[in-house]
Scaffold this motif. Structure first.
Motif, mmCIF file in Angstrom:
data_model
loop_
_atom_site.group_PDB
_atom_site.id
_atom_site.type_symbol
_atom_site.label_atom_id
_atom_site.label_comp_id
_atom_site.label_asym_id
_atom_site.label_seq_id
_atom_site.Cartn_x
_atom_site.Cartn_y
_atom_site.Cartn_z
ATOM 1 N N ASN A 221 -11.375 -67.915 13.042
ATOM 2 C CA ASN A 221 -11.164 -69.164 13.763
ATOM 3 C C ASN A 221 -11.845 -69.198 15.123
ATOM 4 O O ASN A 221 -12.058 -70.277 15.687
ATOM 5 N N GLU A 222 -12.163 -68.025 15.669
ATOM 6 C CA GLU A 222 -12.831 -67.961 16.968
ATOM 7 C C GLU A 222 -14.352 -67.943 16.841
ATOM 8 O O GLU A 222 -15.056 -67.856 17.855
ATOM 9 N N GLY A 223 -14.857 -67.976 15.618
ATOM 10 C CA GLY A 223 -16.297 -67.981 15.423
ATOM 11 C C GLY A 223 -16.925 -66.604 15.382
ATOM 12 O O GLY A 223 -18.156 -66.475 15.476
ATOM 13 N N ASN A 224 -16.109 -65.562 15.229
ATOM 14 C CA ASN A 224 -16.635 -64.201 15.144
ATOM 15 C C ASN A 224 -17.101 -63.903 13.719
ATOM 16 O O ASN A 224 -16.419 -64.253 12.750
ATOM 17 N N VAL A 225 -18.249 -63.248 13.618
ATOM 18 C CA VAL A 225 -18.807 -62.885 12.314
ATOM 19 C C VAL A 225 -18.340 -61.477 11.968
ATOM 20 O O VAL A 225 -18.575 -60.535 12.717
ATOM 21 N N GLY A 226 -17.663 -61.332 10.826
ATOM 22 C CA GLY A 226 -17.061 -60.059 10.451
ATOM 23 C C GLY A 226 -17.786 -59.350 9.325
ATOM 24 O O GLY A 226 -18.685 -59.911 8.674
ATOM 25 N N PRO A 227 -17.412 -58.094 9.055
ATOM 26 C CA PRO A 227 -18.116 -57.246 8.087
ATOM 27 C C PRO A 227 -17.900 -57.670 6.646
ATOM 28 O O PRO A 227 -16.916 -58.328 6.317
ATOM 29 N N ILE A 228 -18.831 -57.222 5.814
ATOM 30 C CA ILE A 228 -18.793 -57.521 4.380
ATOM 31 C C ILE A 228 -19.160 -56.267 3.601
ATOM 32 O O ILE A 228 -19.477 -55.226 4.187
ATOM 33 N N GLY A 229 -19.104 -56.343 2.285
ATOM 34 C CA GLY A 229 -19.503 -55.228 1.434
ATOM 35 C C GLY A 229 -20.829 -55.521 0.750
ATOM 36 O O GLY A 229 -21.350 -56.631 0.800
ATOM 37 N N GLY A 230 -21.377 -54.485 0.112
ATOM 38 C CA GLY A 230 -22.606 -54.664 -0.644
ATOM 39 C C GLY A 230 -23.815 -54.975 0.215
ATOM 40 O O GLY A 230 -24.676 -55.780 -0.173
ATOM 41 N N THR A 244 -37.535 -63.357 4.915
ATOM 42 C CA THR A 244 -38.187 -62.435 5.844
ATOM 43 C C THR A 244 -37.251 -61.880 6.902
ATOM 44 O O THR A 244 -37.583 -60.897 7.563
ATOM 45 N N LEU A 245 -36.070 -62.515 7.079
ATOM 46 C CA LEU A 245 -35.099 -62.042 8.077
ATOM 47 C C LEU A 245 -33.704 -62.096 7.487
ATOM 48 O O LEU A 245 -33.307 -63.107 6.897
ATOM 49 N N PHE A 246 -32.969 -61.009 7.671
ATOM 50 C CA PHE A 246 -31.606 -60.877 7.137
ATOM 51 C C PHE A 246 -30.661 -60.650 8.310
ATOM 52 O O PHE A 246 -30.756 -59.632 8.991
ATOM 53 N N LEU A 247 -29.785 -61.610 8.579
ATOM 54 C CA LEU A 247 -28.812 -61.497 9.658
ATOM 55 C C LEU A 247 -27.569 -60.798 9.129
ATOM 56 O O LEU A 247 -26.972 -61.226 8.132
ATOM 57 N N LEU A 248 -27.169 -59.735 9.817
ATOM 58 C CA LEU A 248 -26.104 -58.853 9.337
ATOM 59 C C LEU A 248 -25.042 -58.685 10.412
ATOM 60 O O LEU A 248 -25.372 -58.534 11.598
ATOM 61 N N PRO A 249 -23.756 -58.712 10.052
ATOM 62 C CA PRO A 249 -22.713 -58.466 11.051
ATOM 63 C C PRO A 249 -22.903 -57.112 11.727
ATOM 64 O O PRO A 249 -23.214 -56.119 11.053
ATOM 65 N N ARG A 250 -22.698 -57.066 13.037
ATOM 66 C CA ARG A 250 -22.890 -55.806 13.755
ATOM 67 C C ARG A 250 -21.925 -54.735 13.250
ATOM 68 O O ARG A 250 -22.233 -53.537 13.319
ATOM 69 N N GLU A 251 -20.775 -55.147 12.739
ATOM 70 C CA GLU A 251 -19.815 -54.171 12.227
ATOM 71 C C GLU A 251 -20.316 -53.479 10.966
ATOM 72 O O GLU A 251 -19.722 -52.512 10.511
ATOM 73 N N ASN A 252 -21.405 -53.974 10.401
ATOM 74 C CA ASN A 252 -22.043 -53.320 9.251
ATOM 75 C C ASN A 252 -23.264 -52.516 9.667
ATOM 76 O O ASN A 252 -24.151 -52.238 8.854
ATOM 77 N N SER A 253 -23.325 -52.132 10.943
ATOM 78 C CA SER A 253 -24.516 -51.426 11.439
ATOM 79 C C SER A 253 -24.637 -50.012 10.893
ATOM 80 O O SER A 253 -25.720 -49.428 10.925
#
Length: 306
Positions: A221-230, A244-253
């Motif tokens: 609800n605050e607009g934060n992008v969270g981690p995913i799998g795969g 050409t560009l893949f945006l990824l949550p930082r928590e998946n670094s």
């Protein structure tokens, strides 16, 4: 002297035979071992059935919550209409391809046992957001019918988009359409939350999206992008689809990969999978061939897409 040598050779021969019997001969599982293995398989099957039942229950809960949200949206629309405070309906449209992961289950018969192997594969699905005058509803349709869970993520996406743009949608309907070339079972829609938020904002602002970029990530609800799998499978699908560009949550670094290591134990060769933690951006760019950027919020996403 010769007798002593013969005795020594005999002892060495017996020792060698004993070593061969103890360490080199493969052990054939007995009936008790087979029964134990079968009992373990039965136990795992029961645990799997329990987990499947829990997933179904959670899905039903999500459906119930979504129905309640729709009910209260209808009430808000009625009250605003009666008081003349209902905002006029707006219109807009935006679409983008999203990476998704689905499971493929293969069955193999081996004697009395049935072995199931589960593999994960990445693919691109088409997601669009259409906004039209309505009653504040958030609708999701899939073509063909897919085993996806998008409703909860869709509601959150619309909520965040309204906060970000300042455009109320109580007088409009937002329709998310998900299409794929074939039926894709078991796709978790929560990982498309950030992308659906982007689509809604784009539709409200009337801006075009860069189709060479795609992203994955949940949204709160605050607009934060969270981690995913795969992560790896989605990156491969994005690259294969010409992105050409893949945006990824930082928590998946951090990306966990496994290295096969051979070890010898008493004449037996054992292959172990040793985990290694790598930087996801570096690994994907080097091994998959697509540029990666980390994002923390929907505002970070907008910097690349708008």
């Amino acid at each position: 002297m010769k007798s002593k040598i013969l005795v020594l050779l005999l002892i060495l021969s017996l020792a060698g035979n004993a070593y061969f019997i103890m360490f080199q001969q493969p052990q054939v599982p007995g009936e008790g071992d087979i029964q134990e293995m079968q009992a373990r398989i039965n136990s795992l099957e029961k645990e799997n059935d329990a987990l499947e039942a829990k997933v179904i229950q959670n899905n039903q809960s999500l459906q119930s919550y979504a129905s309640q949200i729709e009910f209260y949206r209808e009430k808000v629309f009625e009250l605003e209409s009666q008081t003349g405070a209902c905002p006029s309906g707006v219109e807009g449209f935006a679409s983008l391809q999203a990476p998704a992961v689905f499971q493929r289950i293969e069955t193999e018969q081996s004697g009395p046992f049935v072995r199931e192997s589960v593999s994960e594969e990445g693919t691109l699905i088409n997601i669009s957001a259409e906004i039209q005058p309505g009653k504040g509803r958030v609708l999701v349709q899939t073509t063909p019918l897919m085993g996806v869970i998008f409703q909860d993520a869709a509601n959150t996406a619309v909520f965040v988009a309204q906060k970000r743009t300042g455009v109320p949608l109580s007088g409009s309907d937002t329709i998310f359409s998900i299409t794929a070339e074939e039926t894709i079972p078991g796709v978790d829609g929560s990982s498309a939350g950030a992308l659906m938020t982007l689509l809604t904002i784009s539709a409200l602002n009337g801006t075009d999206l860069n189709q060479s970029i795609t992203l994955t990530g949940t949204i709160d609800n605050e607009g934060n992008v969270g981690p995913i799998g795969g992560v790896l499978e989605k990156a491969q699908a994005a690259e294969a689809g010409g992105k050409t560009l893949f945006l990824l949550p930082r928590e998946n670094s951090e990306l966990v990969t496994y290295r096969l290591v051979k070890k010898e134990y008493g004449g037996f060769t054992v292959i172990e999978r040793v985990p290694e933690v790598l930087d996801a951006e570096e690994y994907i760019e080097e091994n998959v061939g697509i540029d990666v950027e980390y994002v923390d919020t929907i505002d970070d996403v907008l910097e690349y897409e708008m």
